[in-house]
Design a protein around this motif. Structure first.
Motif, PDB file in Angstrom:
ATOM      1  N   THR A 247       0.815  -1.229   0.000  1.00 32.31           N
ATOM      2  CA  THR A 247       0.000   0.000   0.000  1.00 32.31           C
ATOM      3  C   THR A 247       0.846   1.275   0.000  1.00 32.31           C
ATOM      4  N   VAL A 248       2.056   1.218   0.585  1.00 30.30           N
ATOM      5  CA  VAL A 248       2.893   2.420   0.651  1.00 30.30           C
ATOM      6  C   VAL A 248       4.215   2.246  -0.083  1.00 30.30           C
ATOM      7  N   ILE A 249       4.995   1.229   0.281  1.00 33.29           N
ATOM      8  CA  ILE A 249       6.349   1.123  -0.284  1.00 33.29           C
ATOM      9  C   ILE A 249       6.301   0.954  -1.802  1.00 33.29           C
ATOM     10  N   GLY A 250       5.526   0.000  -2.290  1.00 29.29           N
ATOM     11  CA  GLY A 250       5.434  -0.225  -3.736  1.00 29.29           C
ATOM     12  C   GLY A 250       4.957   1.017  -4.479  1.00 29.29           C
ATOM     13  N   PRO A 251       3.801   1.556  -4.092  1.00 28.79           N
ATOM     14  CA  PRO A 251       3.295   2.743  -4.806  1.00 28.79           C
ATOM     15  C   PRO A 251       4.198   3.976  -4.696  1.00 28.79           C
ATOM     16  N   ALA A 252       4.848   4.162  -3.555  1.00 30.78           N
ATOM     17  CA  ALA A 252       5.731   5.329  -3.412  1.00 30.78           C
ATOM     18  C   ALA A 252       6.915   5.213  -4.372  1.00 30.78           C
ATOM     19  N   LEU A 253       7.459   4.010  -4.479  1.00 27.87           N
ATOM     20  CA  LEU A 253       8.591   3.823  -5.392  1.00 27.87           C
ATOM     21  C   LEU A 253       8.119   3.916  -6.843  1.00 27.87           C
ATOM     22  N   HIS A 348      -0.609 -12.342  13.017  1.00 29.21           N
ATOM     23  CA  HIS A 348      -0.257 -12.135  11.612  1.00 29.21           C
ATOM     24  C   HIS A 348      -1.394 -11.612  10.747  1.00 29.21           C
ATOM     25  N   ASP A 349      -2.587 -11.468  11.321  1.00 32.87           N
ATOM     26  CA  ASP A 349      -3.674 -10.853  10.544  1.00 32.87           C
ATOM     27  C   ASP A 349      -3.517  -9.341  10.577  1.00 32.87           C
ATOM     28  N   LEU A 350      -3.886  -8.712   9.479  1.00 34.23           N
ATOM     29  CA  LEU A 350      -3.894  -7.246   9.437  1.00 34.23           C
ATOM     30  C   LEU A 350      -4.998  -6.743  10.368  1.00 34.23           C
ATOM     31  N   GLU A 351      -4.620  -5.899  11.310  1.00 38.83           N
ATOM     32  CA  GLU A 351      -5.583  -5.377  12.293  1.00 38.83           C
ATOM     33  C   GLU A 351      -6.075  -4.001  11.852  1.00 38.83           C
ATOM     34  N   PRO A 352      -7.296  -3.637  12.231  1.00 38.28           N
ATOM     35  CA  PRO A 352      -7.838  -2.330  11.805  1.00 38.28           C
ATOM     36  C   PRO A 352      -6.943  -1.134  12.141  1.00 38.28           C
ATOM     37  N   HIS A 353      -6.327  -1.139  13.324  1.00 39.45           N
ATOM     38  CA  HIS A 353      -5.485   0.027  13.694  1.00 39.45           C
ATOM     39  C   HIS A 353      -4.200   0.057  12.872  1.00 39.45           C
ATOM     40  N   GLN A 354      -3.735  -1.102  12.426  1.00 36.81           N
ATOM     41  CA  GLN A 354      -2.550  -1.141  11.563  1.00 36.81           C
ATOM     42  C   GLN A 354      -2.922  -0.638  10.160  1.00 36.81           C
ATOM     43  N   LYS A 355      -4.090  -1.107   9.686  1.00 39.29           N
ATOM     44  CA  LYS A 355      -4.572  -0.703   8.350  1.00 39.29           C
ATOM     45  C   LYS A 355      -4.800   0.812   8.310  1.00 39.29           C
ATOM     46  N   ALA A 356      -5.371   1.330   9.402  1.00 37.48           N
ATOM     47  CA  ALA A 356      -5.663   2.770   9.449  1.00 37.48           C
ATOM     48  C   ALA A 356      -4.376   3.591   9.346  1.00 37.48           C
ATOM     49  N   LEU A 357      -3.326   3.170  10.041  1.00 39.28           N
ATOM     50  CA  LEU A 357      -2.057   3.904  10.010  1.00 39.28           C
ATOM     51  C   LEU A 357      -1.482   3.879   8.591  1.00 39.28           C
ATOM     52  N   VAL A 358      -1.480   2.696   7.987  1.00 35.96           N
ATOM     53  CA  VAL A 358      -0.907   2.567   6.640  1.00 35.96           C
ATOM     54  C   VAL A 358      -1.710   3.398   5.633  1.00 35.96           C
ATOM     55  N   ASP A 359      -3.033   3.345   5.741  1.00 39.54           N
ATOM     56  CA  ASP A 359      -3.876   4.125   4.814  1.00 39.54           C
ATOM     57  C   ASP A 359      -3.630   5.625   4.978  1.00 39.54           C
ATOM     58  N   GLN A 360      -3.396   6.047   6.228  1.00 36.73           N
ATOM     59  CA  GLN A 360      -3.092   7.469   6.473  1.00 36.73           C
ATOM     60  C   GLN A 360      -1.791   7.862   5.768  1.00 36.73           C
ATOM     61  N   VAL A 361      -0.791   7.007   5.873  1.00 34.07           N
ATOM     62  CA  VAL A 361       0.500   7.312   5.237  1.00 34.07           C
ATOM     63  C   VAL A 361       0.383   7.268   3.711  1.00 34.07           C
ATOM     64  N   ALA A 362      -0.426   6.360   3.201  1.00 28.52           N
ATOM     65  CA  ALA A 362      -0.567   6.204   1.731  1.00 28.52           C
ATOM     66  C   ALA A 362      -1.030   7.499   1.074  1.00 28.52           C
ATOM     67  N   GLU A 363      -1.761   8.317   1.818  1.00 26.20           N
ATOM     68  CA  GLU A 363      -2.246   9.582   1.233  1.00 26.20           C
ATOM     69  C   GLU A 363      -1.082  10.520   0.900  1.00 26.20           C
ATOM     70  N   LEU A 364       0.065  10.322   1.544  1.00 32.34           N
ATOM     71  CA  LEU A 364       1.208  11.224   1.343  1.00 32.34           C
ATOM     72  C   LEU A 364       1.918  10.953   0.014  1.00 32.34           C
ATOM     73  N   ILE A 365       1.628   9.823  -0.580  1.00 35.60           N
ATOM     74  CA  ILE A 365       2.331   9.463  -1.823  1.00 35.60           C
ATOM     75  C   ILE A 365       1.998  10.447  -2.937  1.00 35.60           C
ATOM     76  N   ALA A 366       0.851  11.100  -2.796  1.00 37.98           N
ATOM     77  CA  ALA A 366       0.424  12.077  -3.817  1.00 37.98           C
ATOM     78  C   ALA A 366       1.465  13.172  -4.020  1.00 37.98           C
ATOM     79  N   ASP A 367       2.297  13.405  -3.006  1.00 40.91           N
ATOM     80  CA  ASP A 367       3.301  14.482  -3.118  1.00 40.91           C
ATOM     81  C   ASP A 367       4.638  14.000  -3.670  1.00 40.91           C
ATOM     82  N   VAL A 368       4.711  12.718  -4.071  1.00 40.64           N
ATOM     83  CA  VAL A 368       5.965  12.178  -4.617  1.00 40.64           C
ATOM     84  C   VAL A 368       5.888  12.220  -6.149  1.00 40.64           C
ATOM     85  N   HIS A 369       6.875  12.849  -6.796  1.00 38.53           N
ATOM     86  CA  HIS A 369       6.863  12.930  -8.273  1.00 38.53           C
ATOM     87  C   HIS A 369       8.199  12.484  -8.855  1.00 38.53           C
TER      88      HIS A 369
END
Ligand SMILES: Cc1nn(C)c(C)c1/N=N/c1ccc(/C=C/C(=O)NO)cc1
Ligand SMILES: [Zn+2]
Length: 369
Positions: A247-253, A348-369
Motif C-alpha cells: 500500500t505504501v512502499i510499492g506505490p511510493a517507489l 499475523h492478521d492485518l488489524e484495523p489500527h494497523q490498516k488505518a495507520l498505513v492508509d493514512q501514510v498512503a495519502e502522502l504518496i500524492a506528493d511524490v513525483h
C-alpha cells in the motif's frame, strides 16, 4: 538472476563490549553478558546458514573494500571520521557518539570496511556485474548522522552508498527503503532537503531513537514529501507488514521511479527479536523483498542493493536473512525451521489500527513525483 553477496570475517570481530545497552556493572546488578544483544555472532550465524544451506553456491561473491576518507566525508563531518579513527587506536576503543554504542580497538577499520563494502556492492549492481546484491556488513549504519554515530552505528553505510552512486556512478534518483524495526533517522536527516533521494522508513512506532520517525516528519524545503515514515503499531506481524509494503512502499517507489533502490535491511522486526516488539516472520521479509524487487524492475533495470542493519535474535535472524537472499536470487534451498513456531503464535492478521495507520501514510504518496 545473478545475486551478489558480500561478507568478511572481520565483520564478526567488531567488538561492542561486555554488553551493548547493559554493560557489566555489578553495582547496578548488570552481570557480564557473553552474548549480549548486539554481539556480532548473530550476523556470523546468518553467514554460516547461507553457507551450510548451499545458498552460497547460487550467489556471486563480491569483494569488500575499505571506504576512503573522501567517500566517508561525502556524508560525515571530518571531525566525526577523525574522532572514530583516533578513538579506534585507544587500547579500549571508544563510543560511536551517543554513549551507549561502544566499539573496540580497531573499529575504524571494520566500520570503514562496512561502508566501503556498501559502495562495492552498489558498484557491482550498477555496472552490471550482478543484477542485485546483499552486503552482510557490521556494524549497522542507519542511525548515524553526519556529525555522530548512535544506536550501535558508526558510519551511515546506506547514505554513503547513495552519495557515491550519485557522485561517481551517474545515478541521480535513488530510493532508500529502511525496514529495520528502528527508525531510519540517519537517512531521513541526511537527505531531508534533497528530492533526488526518496527515503522511506517502516519501523515500530517510537521504538528507537526515542519518539523518532513520526508520519509528520516529511522532509524539509525542496525535500518536503520525499521522506515517508510508516510507524507501525507495536505487535504488528506479517499481515501488517505485507499491507504496508503493497500500500505504501510499492506505490511510493512507483511514483518516484528511482534509478537505483537501496535497502537498509534490518531483521529486528522478527518475532523473536530482543530489541523490539514486532511479530514479523520470514514471510514478511519475503513480501518486502518482492516489493522492492518489483519496484527496481519497473524503473531501475532491477538495480537493488540490500545492506545489513540491525537484527538481534541469533535463532531467527539467520532464517529471515536466508529467506530474503533466496528471494533476491530466485531460489529456495531451505525452509524456515522456526516458522512453524512463530507463525503459529498469532498476530499475523492485518488489524484495523494497523490498516488505518498505513492508509493514512498512503495519502502522502500524492506528493511524490
Ligand atoms: C532509549 C535508551 N535510553 N537508554 C539509557 C538506552 C540504553 C536506550 N536505548 N538504546 C537503544 C535501543 C535500541 C537500539 C537499537 C538499535 C538498532 O538495532 N537499530 O537498528 C539501540 C540503542
Ligand atoms: Zn534496528
Amino acid at each position: 538472476m545473478t545475486t551478489g553477496y558480500l561478507w568478511d570475517e572481520i565483520f564478526g570481530w567488531h567488538d561492542t563490549g561486555s554488553g551493548a545497552l547493559f554493560p557489566a556493572d555489578p553495582t547496578a546488578g548488570h552481570q557480564p553478558l557473553g552474548h549480549h544483544v548486539a554481539h556480532p555472532d548473530t550476523k556470523r550465524r546468518m553467514h554460516e546458514l547461507i553457507c551450510v544451506s548451499g545458498l552460497i553456491d547460487h550467489l556471486t561473491r563480491i569483494q569488500p573494500r575499505t571506504a576512503t576518507e573522501a567517500e566517508l566525508t561525502r556524508v560525515h563531518t571530518a571531525e566525526h571520521v577523525g574522532r572514530i579513527r583516533r578513538d579506534s587506536e585507544l587500547p579500549k576503543g571508544g563510543d560511536a557518539g551517543d554513549g551507549i554504542s561502544p566499539f573496540g580497538k580497531g573499529a575504524y577499520r571494520i566500520a570503514a570496511l562496512g561502508a566501503g563494502s556498501a559502495i562495492a556492492m552498489t558498484e557491482a549492481v550498477v555496472d552490471g556485474t550482478v543484477d542485485n546484491g546483499y552486503a552482510l556488513v557490521n556494524p549497522a549504519g542507519h542511525h548515524a548522522l553526519p556529525e555522530t554515530g548512535m544506536g550501535f552505528c558508526i558510519f551511515n553505510n546506506v547514505a554513503i552508498a547513495a552519495r557515491h552512486a550519485q557522485a561517481a556512478l551517474g545515478i541521480e534518483r535513488i530510493a532508500i527503503v529502511d525496514w529495520d524495526v528502528h527508525h531510519g533517522n540517519g537517512a531521513q536527516a541526511i537527505f531531508a532537503d534533497d528530492p533526488s533521494v526518496l527515503t522511506v522508513s517502516l519501523h515500530q512506532d517510537r521504538c528507537f531513537p526515542p519518539n523518532s520517525g513520526l508520519v509528520t516528519e516529511r522532509g524539509t524545503g525542496a525535500g518536503h514529501g520525499y521522506n515517508i515514515n510508516i510507524p507501525m503499531p507495536v505487535g504488528t506481524g506479517d499481515g501488517g507488514y505485507q499491507y504496508a509494503a503493497e500500500t505504501v512502499i510499492g506505490p511510493a517507489l512507483e511514483a518516484f521511479a528511482p534509478e537505483l533502490v537501496l535497502v537498509a535491511s534490518g531483521f529486528d522486526p522478527n518475532a523473536m527479536d530482543p530489541l523490539a516488539r514486532q511479530l514479523v516472520t520470514s514471510r514478511g521479509f519475503i513480501s518486502l523483498t518482492e516489493t522492492v524487487m518489483a519496484a527496481a524492475d519497473r524503473s531501475a533495470h532491477g538495480r537493488l542493493v540490500l545492506l545489513q542493519e540491525g537484527g538481534y535474535s541469533p535463532v531467527y535472524v539467520p532464517f529471515c536473512g536466508l529467506a530474503t537472499i533466496e528471494t533476491l536470487a530466485g531460489v529456495h534451498v531451505l525452509d524456515d525451521a522456526i516458522l512453524p513456531v512463530v507463525g503459529g503464535m498469532g498476530g499475523h492478521d492485518l488489524e484495523p489500527h494497523q490498516k488505518a495507520l498505513v492508509d493514512q501514510v498512503a495519502e502522502l504518496i500524492a506528493d511524490v513525483h
